[in-house]
Scaffold this motif. Structure first.
Motif, PDB file in Angstrom:
ATOM      1  N   TRP A  64       0.680  -1.221  -0.108  1.00 44.54           N
ATOM      2  CA  TRP A  64       0.082   0.067  -0.006  1.00 44.54           C
ATOM      3  C   TRP A  64       0.786   1.265  -0.073  1.00 44.54           C
ATOM      4  CZ3 TRP A  64       1.653   2.553   4.309  1.00 44.54           C
ATOM      5  CH2 TRP A  64       1.817   1.643   5.348  1.00 44.54           C
ATOM      6  N   CYS A  65       2.298   1.102   0.076  1.00 45.49           N
ATOM      7  CA  CYS A  65       3.208   2.410   0.208  1.00 45.49           C
ATOM      8  C   CYS A  65       3.353   2.997  -1.157  1.00 45.49           C
ATOM      9  CB  CYS A  65       4.436   1.817   1.024  1.00 45.49           C
ATOM     10  SG  CYS A  65       5.748   2.965   1.033  1.00 45.49           S
ATOM     11  N   LYS A  69       6.206   1.550  -3.839  1.00 51.38           N
ATOM     12  CA  LYS A  69       6.170   1.167  -5.335  1.00 51.38           C
ATOM     13  C   LYS A  69       7.021   1.872  -6.441  1.00 51.38           C
ATOM     14  CE  LYS A  69       1.301   0.735  -4.373  1.00 51.38           C
ATOM     15  NZ  LYS A  69      -0.193   0.854  -4.783  1.00 51.38           N
ATOM     16  N   MET A  70       7.238   3.320  -6.078  1.00 54.70           N
ATOM     17  CA  MET A  70       8.169   3.789  -6.739  1.00 54.70           C
ATOM     18  C   MET A  70       9.381   3.245  -7.020  1.00 54.70           C
ATOM     19  SD  MET A  70       6.494   7.661  -6.297  1.00 54.70           S
ATOM     20  CE  MET A  70       8.165   8.337  -5.955  1.00 54.70           C
ATOM     21  N   ARG A 106       9.950   1.649  11.519  1.00 51.68           N
ATOM     22  CA  ARG A 106       9.191   2.489  11.933  1.00 51.68           C
ATOM     23  C   ARG A 106       8.678   3.199  10.715  1.00 51.68           C
ATOM     24  NH1 ARG A 106       9.122   0.232  16.174  1.00 51.68           N
ATOM     25  NH2 ARG A 106      10.616   0.842  17.708  1.00 51.68           N
ATOM     26  N   SER A 107       9.266   3.247   9.584  1.00 52.29           N
ATOM     27  CA  SER A 107       8.839   4.033   8.462  1.00 52.29           C
ATOM     28  C   SER A 107       9.231   3.041   6.834  1.00 52.29           C
ATOM     29  CB  SER A 107       9.310   5.497   8.025  1.00 52.29           C
ATOM     30  OG  SER A 107      10.811   5.465   7.976  1.00 52.29           O
ATOM     31  N   ILE A 108       8.432   3.271   6.197  1.00 50.92           N
ATOM     32  CA  ILE A 108       8.732   2.348   4.700  1.00 50.92           C
ATOM     33  C   ILE A 108       8.900   3.324   3.441  1.00 50.92           C
ATOM     34  CG2 ILE A 108       7.853  -0.019   5.653  1.00 50.92           C
ATOM     35  CD1 ILE A 108       5.527   0.381   4.527  1.00 50.92           C
ATOM     36  N   PRO A 109       9.674   2.918   2.808  1.00 54.18           N
ATOM     37  CA  PRO A 109      10.722   1.786   2.856  1.00 54.18           C
ATOM     38  C   PRO A 109      11.806   2.050   3.364  1.00 54.18           C
ATOM     39  CG  PRO A 109      10.800   3.191   0.583  1.00 54.18           C
ATOM     40  CD  PRO A 109       9.747   3.660   1.414  1.00 54.18           C
ATOM     41  N   LEU A 127      14.713   5.322  -2.440  1.00 51.01           N
ATOM     42  CA  LEU A 127      16.099   5.813  -2.973  1.00 51.01           C
ATOM     43  C   LEU A 127      15.978   5.495  -4.448  1.00 51.01           C
ATOM     44  CD1 LEU A 127      18.579   3.946  -0.638  1.00 51.01           C
ATOM     45  CD2 LEU A 127      17.927   6.605  -0.723  1.00 51.01           C
ATOM     46  N   ASP A 128      17.030   6.937  -5.108  1.00 48.63           N
ATOM     47  CA  ASP A 128      16.874   6.224  -6.714  1.00 48.63           C
ATOM     48  C   ASP A 128      18.197   5.169  -7.045  1.00 48.63           C
ATOM     49  OD1 ASP A 128      19.257   7.578  -6.745  1.00 48.63           O
ATOM     50  OD2 ASP A 128      18.724   9.424  -7.627  1.00 48.63           O
TER      51      ASP A 128
END
Length: 141
Positions: A64-65, A69-70, A106-109, A127-128
């Motif tokens: 769902w994030c 997905k990006m 605590r946070s994704i990704p 990250l790219d």
């Protein structure tokens, strides 16, 4: 060096070289040069981390994030540059909540680099390709 097969999870001993033309699993005969990120879960996580002499770069994500997905295509593209130099893997924190809790996600990704069975680096946020490649290069064998 010990390398876990991304297909059957067998531990293989592979000679350390600068580059590889071919390297197949002794058990399932599939290529150890496959760079597609492995799916890790509670059943296989510790085995892969403990039996890998190459660094394991794990993306903790959820379906769902949006940023997850990006970043997914960037993660796959970065992995292509590190066959048998680093193993890229993913943990779906929606399905593997215990792993997320165990590593204090605590946070994704969140990307965690494991080397010699322990966490050596952590980065939160999408990250790219260049940033992922740079992170992997710091630890690649």
């Amino acid at each position: 060096m010990r390398v876990v097969c991304p297909h059957c999870l067998a531990v293989n001993n592979v000679p350390k070289k600068d580059s590889y033309k071919k390297a197949n699993c002794g058990k399932c005969k599939q290529s150890l040069l496959d760079t597609k990120p492995m799916e890790l879960n509670e059943r296989n996580f510790d085995e892969v981390i403990a039996n890998s002499d190459i660094p394991v770069i794990v993306d903790f994500w959820a379906p769902w994030c949006g940023p997850c997905k990006m970043m997914a295509p960037n993660f796959e593209r970065a992995a292509e540059s590190f066959p048998l130099k680093a193993r890229f893997a993913k943990v779906n924190t929606e399905n593997e909540q215990n792993l997320g809790a165990r590593f204090g996600i605590r946070s994704i990704p969140t990307i965690i680099v494991f080397k010699d069975g322990r966490e050596v680096d952590r980065v939160s946020g999408a990250l790219d390709v260049n940033a992922l490649s740079s992170l992997a290069s710091r630890y690649a064998v």
